[in-house]
Design a protein around this motif. Structure first.
Motif, mmCIF file in Angstrom:
data_model
loop_
_atom_site.group_PDB
_atom_site.id
_atom_site.type_symbol
_atom_site.label_atom_id
_atom_site.label_comp_id
_atom_site.label_asym_id
_atom_site.label_seq_id
_atom_site.Cartn_x
_atom_site.Cartn_y
_atom_site.Cartn_z
ATOM 1 N N GLN B 22 0.814 -1.210 0.000
ATOM 2 C CA GLN B 22 0.000 0.000 0.000
ATOM 3 C C GLN B 22 0.847 1.259 0.000
ATOM 4 O OE1 GLN B 22 -3.257 0.107 -0.292
ATOM 5 N NE2 GLN B 22 -3.656 -2.096 -0.027
ATOM 6 N N CYS B 23 0.323 2.280 -0.638
ATOM 7 C CA CYS B 23 0.960 3.592 -0.667
ATOM 8 C C CYS B 23 -0.139 4.624 -0.445
ATOM 9 C CB CYS B 23 1.645 3.807 -2.011
ATOM 10 S SG CYS B 23 2.453 5.404 -2.209
ATOM 11 N N ASN B 24 -0.053 5.373 0.632
ATOM 12 C CA ASN B 24 -1.035 6.421 0.938
ATOM 13 C C ASN B 24 -0.358 7.789 0.877
ATOM 14 O OD1 ASN B 24 -3.615 4.936 1.958
ATOM 15 N ND2 ASN B 24 -1.892 3.879 2.890
ATOM 16 N N PHE B 25 -1.082 8.756 0.337
ATOM 17 C CA PHE B 25 -0.467 10.065 0.188
ATOM 18 C C PHE B 25 -1.404 11.153 0.698
ATOM 19 C CE2 PHE B 25 -2.951 10.538 -3.698
ATOM 20 C CZ PHE B 25 -2.983 9.247 -4.213
ATOM 21 N N SER B 26 -0.793 12.228 1.171
ATOM 22 C CA SER B 26 -1.552 13.291 1.849
ATOM 23 C C SER B 26 -1.624 14.563 1.026
ATOM 24 C CB SER B 26 -0.929 13.600 3.204
ATOM 25 O OG SER B 26 0.425 14.004 3.047
ATOM 26 N N THR B 27 -1.114 14.544 -0.197
ATOM 27 C CA THR B 27 -1.116 15.744 -1.016
ATOM 28 C C THR B 27 -1.792 15.438 -2.344
ATOM 29 O OG1 THR B 27 0.295 17.500 -1.913
ATOM 30 C CG2 THR B 27 1.115 15.266 -2.078
ATOM 31 N N SER B 28 -2.095 16.483 -3.102
ATOM 32 C CA SER B 28 -2.726 16.253 -4.406
ATOM 33 C C SER B 28 -1.751 15.502 -5.312
ATOM 34 C CB SER B 28 -3.128 17.586 -5.030
ATOM 35 O OG SER B 28 -1.981 18.392 -5.204
ATOM 36 N N LEU B 29 -2.341 14.762 -6.223
ATOM 37 C CA LEU B 29 -1.538 13.860 -7.034
ATOM 38 C C LEU B 29 -1.586 14.258 -8.499
ATOM 39 C CD1 LEU B 29 -1.332 10.044 -6.930
ATOM 40 C CD2 LEU B 29 -2.204 11.084 -8.994
ATOM 41 N N ASN B 30 -0.402 14.334 -9.102
ATOM 42 C CA ASN B 30 -0.313 14.471 -10.552
ATOM 43 C C ASN B 30 0.246 13.213 -11.191
ATOM 44 O OD1 ASN B 30 -1.149 17.131 -11.713
ATOM 45 N ND2 ASN B 30 0.120 17.877 -10.040
ATOM 46 N N GLU B 67 -9.402 8.422 -2.817
ATOM 47 C CA GLU B 67 -9.048 7.821 -1.535
ATOM 48 C C GLU B 67 -7.579 8.029 -1.191
ATOM 49 O OE1 GLU B 67 -10.302 3.748 -1.495
ATOM 50 O OE2 GLU B 67 -12.322 4.231 -2.214
ATOM 51 N N ARG B 68 -6.869 8.706 -2.061
ATOM 52 C CA ARG B 68 -5.454 9.044 -1.851
ATOM 53 C C ARG B 68 -4.628 7.796 -1.533
ATOM 54 N NH1 ARG B 68 -4.667 15.122 0.400
ATOM 55 N NH2 ARG B 68 -6.011 16.077 -1.180
ATOM 56 N N ARG B 69 -4.770 6.806 -2.364
ATOM 57 C CA ARG B 69 -3.998 5.599 -2.175
ATOM 58 C C ARG B 69 -3.685 4.936 -3.500
ATOM 59 N NH1 ARG B 69 -6.991 1.039 -3.013
ATOM 60 N NH2 ARG B 69 -9.276 1.294 -2.946
ATOM 61 N N SER B 70 -2.586 4.188 -3.473
ATOM 62 C CA SER B 70 -2.220 3.350 -4.601
ATOM 63 C C SER B 70 -1.739 2.024 -4.027
ATOM 64 C CB SER B 70 -1.115 4.008 -5.426
ATOM 65 O OG SER B 70 -0.788 3.215 -6.548
ATOM 66 N N SER B 71 -1.979 0.948 -4.735
ATOM 67 C CA SER B 71 -1.567 -0.363 -4.261
ATOM 68 C C SER B 71 -0.842 -1.114 -5.366
ATOM 69 C CB SER B 71 -2.777 -1.163 -3.778
ATOM 70 O OG SER B 71 -3.661 -1.415 -4.848
ATOM 71 N N LEU B 72 -0.004 -2.030 -4.928
ATOM 72 C CA LEU B 72 0.707 -2.924 -5.839
ATOM 73 C C LEU B 72 0.443 -4.340 -5.372
ATOM 74 C CD1 LEU B 72 2.770 -3.236 -8.199
ATOM 75 C CD2 LEU B 72 4.551 -3.304 -6.451
ATOM 76 N N HIS B 73 -0.147 -5.131 -6.250
ATOM 77 C CA HIS B 73 -0.467 -6.510 -5.929
ATOM 78 C C HIS B 73 0.500 -7.424 -6.672
ATOM 79 C CE1 HIS B 73 -3.091 -9.845 -4.705
ATOM 80 N NE2 HIS B 73 -2.837 -10.350 -5.900
#
Lengths: 113, 109
Positions: B22-30, B67-73
């Motif tokens: 999991q990768c969670n981030f607290s800022t806007s994403l580009n 949801e400000r998240r990215s995942s790698l499966h």
């Protein structure tokens, strides 16, 4: 395509000496980045060039670090009066367009004794 | 606070098991990228995935901006998958890619 080329792979300097690190980005890439990686801090952004122009050097320790990109085929990172805390792996990356896929070089491991 | 947080920090699997990083981030994403790094090695790009789902072999990346998240499966893990997986976020200044601390994966035979 040889990828991003960084030289030297390893460099050992004595405290107070100067170190110059070289990076050759992938041909055609307009964005070049320098990062520093340590176990404690992880990967830290140092500086960014776009079309050879310095855009952001906010990650660079101001007094002793400097980066240049005199032409589109290479960039240098110079550290003056190296200190033991400068020991790290310095990584160069390039991309076609900033913030698109980054391609990293193998890095230069700097050890300051 | 840290803008990009990865979990778990480390993970040990038996070969054949699946992994969800999991990768969670607290800022806007580009932009959002996932990288793989072998000990002592350089970073290899796995995915450039600012939104949605992408597949590559046994790897799947999913980024949900709201949801400000990215995942790698990683499915059916192999010992050669061992290493560090890093997510990297390009925020308001899209070029200033910020890295997470990584997930250290060890796959046992």
């Amino acid at each position: 395509n040889a990828g991003v080329i960084q030289t030297p792979r390893h460099k050992v300097t004595g405290k107070g000496q100067e170190a110059t690190l070289w990076c050759e980005p992938i041909s055609g890439h307009s964005a070049v980045f320098w990062y520093r990686q340590t176990i404690v801090q992880g990967l830290e952004f140092l500086t960014y060039f776009r079309n050879q122009a310095p855009i952001d050097d906010s990650g660079m320790p101001k007094e002793r670090f400097s980066a240049q990109m005199p032409n589109q085929s290479h960039s240098t990172l110079k550290i003056q009066s190296t200190q033991p805390q400068d020991s790290a792996v310095y990584l160069c990356a390039s991309s076609f367009i900033s913030a698109e896929t980054l391609y990293f070089g193998s890095g230069t491991r700097l050890t300051v004794l | 606070g840290q803008q990009v947080q990865q979990s778990p920090a480390s993970l040990v699997l038996q070969e054949g098991e699946n992994a969800e990083l999991q990768c969670n981030f607290s800022t806007s994403l580009n932009s959002m990228q996932w990288f793989y790094q072998r000990p002592g090695g350089s970073l290899v790009s796995l995915f450039y995935n600012p939104s949605g789902t992408k597949h590559s072999g046994r790897l799947t990346s999913t980024t949900v901006i709201k949801e400000r998240r990215s995942s790698l499966h990683i499915s059916s893990s192999q010992t050669t998958d061992s290493g560090t997986y890093l997510c990297a976020l390009g925020g308001t200044n899209a070029y200033k890619v910020i890295f997470g601390k990584g997930t250290h994966l060890h796959v046992l035979p």
